[in-house]
Design a protein around this motif. Structure first.
Motif, PDB file in Angstrom:
ATOM      1  N   PRO A 112       0.801  -1.229   0.000  1.00  0.00           N
ATOM      2  CA  PRO A 112       0.000   0.000   0.000  1.00  0.00           C
ATOM      3  C   PRO A 112       0.830   1.274   0.000  1.00  0.00           C
ATOM      4  CG  PRO A 112      -0.110  -1.092   2.140  1.00  0.00           C
ATOM      5  CD  PRO A 112       0.591  -2.026   1.215  1.00  0.00           C
ATOM      6  N   ILE A 113       2.081   1.201   0.488  1.00  0.00           N
ATOM      7  CA  ILE A 113       2.961   2.377   0.484  1.00  0.00           C
ATOM      8  C   ILE A 113       4.134   2.083  -0.439  1.00  0.00           C
ATOM      9  CG2 ILE A 113       4.413   3.930   1.841  1.00  0.00           C
ATOM     10  CD1 ILE A 113       2.706   3.291   4.262  1.00  0.00           C
ATOM     11  N   ARG A 114       4.177   2.815  -1.555  1.00  0.00           N
ATOM     12  CA  ARG A 114       5.242   2.636  -2.554  1.00  0.00           C
ATOM     13  C   ARG A 114       5.968   3.978  -2.716  1.00  0.00           C
ATOM     14  NH1 ARG A 114       0.587   0.362  -4.331  1.00  0.00           N
ATOM     15  NH2 ARG A 114       0.136   2.112  -5.729  1.00  0.00           N
ATOM     16  N   THR A 115       7.166   4.030  -2.165  1.00  0.00           N
ATOM     17  CA  THR A 115       7.971   5.248  -2.211  1.00  0.00           C
ATOM     18  C   THR A 115       8.984   5.131  -3.343  1.00  0.00           C
ATOM     19  OG1 THR A 115       7.726   5.659   0.156  1.00  0.00           O
ATOM     20  CG2 THR A 115       9.598   6.688  -0.958  1.00  0.00           C
ATOM     21  N   PHE A 143      13.162  -2.890  -0.217  1.00  0.00           N
ATOM     22  CA  PHE A 143      13.729  -1.851  -1.071  1.00  0.00           C
ATOM     23  C   PHE A 143      14.573  -2.461  -2.170  1.00  0.00           C
ATOM     24  CE2 PHE A 143      17.179  -2.377   2.046  1.00  0.00           C
ATOM     25  CZ  PHE A 143      18.319  -2.352   1.241  1.00  0.00           C
ATOM     26  N   LEU A 144      14.762  -1.671  -3.227  1.00  0.00           N
ATOM     27  CA  LEU A 144      15.688  -2.009  -4.302  1.00  0.00           C
ATOM     28  C   LEU A 144      16.250  -0.701  -4.834  1.00  0.00           C
ATOM     29  CD1 LEU A 144      15.136  -4.523  -7.235  1.00  0.00           C
ATOM     30  CD2 LEU A 144      16.523  -2.480  -7.444  1.00  0.00           C
ATOM     31  N   PHE A 164       7.484  -0.295   0.457  1.00  0.00           N
ATOM     32  CA  PHE A 164       8.549  -0.569  -0.506  1.00  0.00           C
ATOM     33  C   PHE A 164       9.191   0.742  -0.935  1.00  0.00           C
ATOM     34  CE2 PHE A 164       9.589  -4.566  -2.852  1.00  0.00           C
ATOM     35  CZ  PHE A 164      10.741  -4.116  -3.479  1.00  0.00           C
ATOM     36  N   VAL A 165      10.538   0.772  -0.947  1.00  0.00           N
ATOM     37  CA  VAL A 165      11.297   1.930  -1.433  1.00  0.00           C
ATOM     38  C   VAL A 165      12.022   1.519  -2.706  1.00  0.00           C
ATOM     39  CG1 VAL A 165      13.160   3.565  -0.957  1.00  0.00           C
ATOM     40  CG2 VAL A 165      11.628   2.837   0.893  1.00  0.00           C
ATOM     41  N   LEU A 166      11.877   2.342  -3.743  1.00  0.00           N
ATOM     42  CA  LEU A 166      12.460   2.019  -5.040  1.00  0.00           C
ATOM     43  C   LEU A 166      13.182   3.222  -5.632  1.00  0.00           C
ATOM     44  CD1 LEU A 166       9.739   0.038  -6.997  1.00  0.00           C
ATOM     45  CD2 LEU A 166      12.106  -0.663  -6.755  1.00  0.00           C
ATOM     46  N   GLU A 167      14.310   2.959  -6.257  1.00  0.00           N
ATOM     47  CA  GLU A 167      14.925   3.954  -7.124  1.00  0.00           C
ATOM     48  C   GLU A 167      14.205   3.892  -8.470  1.00  0.00           C
ATOM     49  OE1 GLU A 167      19.193   4.807  -9.360  1.00  0.00           O
ATOM     50  OE2 GLU A 167      19.165   3.708  -7.452  1.00  0.00           O
ATOM     51  N   GLY A 168      13.661   5.001  -8.903  1.00  0.00           N
ATOM     52  CA  GLY A 168      12.875   5.035 -10.134  1.00  0.00           C
ATOM     53  C   GLY A 168      13.664   5.614 -11.296  1.00  0.00           C
TER      54      GLY A 168
END
Length: 343
Positions: A112-115, A143-144, A164-168
């Motif tokens: 539900p939380i996608r940063t 995270f990735l 989840f934390v992602l570099e976009g």
């Protein structure tokens, strides 16, 4: 995280030794997939990561490796349609996806939380710091990111399934999916470090890059939040059409949180910040450099919006060890500091 006991089937990754692809391979393995992968070469640091997880890098690309028993093939953006493994995948009619498609279907859709941290520069360090702040706060995020985070000795973690934390990345996903990778991630919290010309191999001009970021912003949910660099004129123009609240940071007098002071220290730095209501506060951080001061401020604002107490944020900021080969201090001798950096 322990490996899931449910066997989801076999998956093969074409271009497995890339930073994100290798992390994805390990994540899929932990989720119960039987993983194989190939690449033109086996190179550090990700070959070591794969080896620690018992995943071999098959050298080169050979059609014979693609068999009907595969439930899924992940095609990295290094693989063209002419790649023999891609050709065999197509001829057999196997299910194939790009890296961001798999991230969404296997991991992000249930969170539900996608940063997502996006922008031309600073993504890796900023997303790594965000993950460390959340970890320090006891939230154990998944995270990735695009580099090995020294606090984790890895560039990924499968922790909480809700955060989840992602570099976009704005680079395209695969030969069959020319959209920027970050469109697949559907962020609820978006941190934007700036928009400049980059990736001249796929973008003809800055207008094409702006179009990708404009679409990313337009896709934000109304109850989401964007934290953005106020010093970047192009980005500020794009944010006029944001469907959700925006908080800005930086040295610009128009910033909601203005960085008014920066003091380099023997180990790290100290920031002075003023908010638009006239209040001020200081932050201490282990990071070095004026540009990282802005990255730190951005992560601080994100963490506060996620309900993390200031004391826990500051604990993480001062204990952050950075990312391998991103202004990585490897030695000090007298007044000389030795730094390893390639980005």
């Amino acid at each position: 995280m322990e490996r899931d006991t449910v066997d989801k089937g076999r998956v093969h990754l074409i271009g497995i030794c890339g930073t994100a692809m290798a992390a994805l391979a390990c994540m899929l393995q932990q989720r119960g997939w039987l993983v194989s992968g190939s690449d033109a070469g086996s190179y550090p640091p990700m070959n070591g990561v794969l080896a620690r997880h018992g995943i071999a890098v098959l050298p080169g690309y050979e059609a014979e490796r693609i068999t009907p028993e595969l439930q899924m093939v992940v095609v990295g953006n290094v693989a063209a349609r002419e790649n023999p493994e891609v050709q065999k995948t197509l001829s057999l009619g196997l299910s194939y996806k790009s890296l961001p498609e798999v991230l969404w279907s296997e991991f992000l859709a249930a969170a539900p939380i996608r940063t997502v941290v996006a922008g031309t520069h600073g993504k890796t360090t900023t997303s790594a710091l965000a993950a460390w702040v959340l970890q320090t706060a006891g939230l154990e995020p998944s995270f990735l990111v695009g580099g090995l985070v020294n606090n984790f000795s890895a560039n990924f973690q499968l922790g909480s399934k809700s955060l989840f934390v992602l570099e976009g990345d704005e680079y395209n996903a695969a030969f069959f999916d020319r959209r920027a990778k970050f469109h697949h991630y559907r962020p609820t919290h978006l941190l934007l470090t700036g928009v400049e010309m980059d990736h001249v191999d796929i973008f003809h001009d800055i207008g094409e890059i702006e179009a990708e970021f404009s679409r990313l912003i337009a896709g934000m949910p109304a109850d989401g939040v964007i934290i953005a660099a106020a010093d970047n004129r192009r980005l500020m123009g794009l944010l006029r059409e944001s469907p959700c609240p925006v908080a800005t940071y930086g040295a610009a007098s128009t910033a909601d949180y203005q960085l008014t002071g920066f003091e380099p220290l023997e180990a790290g730095s100290r920031l002075v910040v003023e908010d638009k209501d006239g209040g001020s506060f200081t932050l201490s951080t282990a990071t070095i450099g004026r540009h990282n001061a802005e990255n730190v401020l951005a992560v601080y604002l994100l963490a506060r919006r996620l309900g993390i107490e200031r004391a826990l944020i500051e604990k993480a900021l001062t204990s952050f060890k950075g990312v391998k080969r991103r202004q990585e201090v490897i030695a000090r001798k007298g007044e000389t500091v030795y730094v390893s950096d390639f980005a």
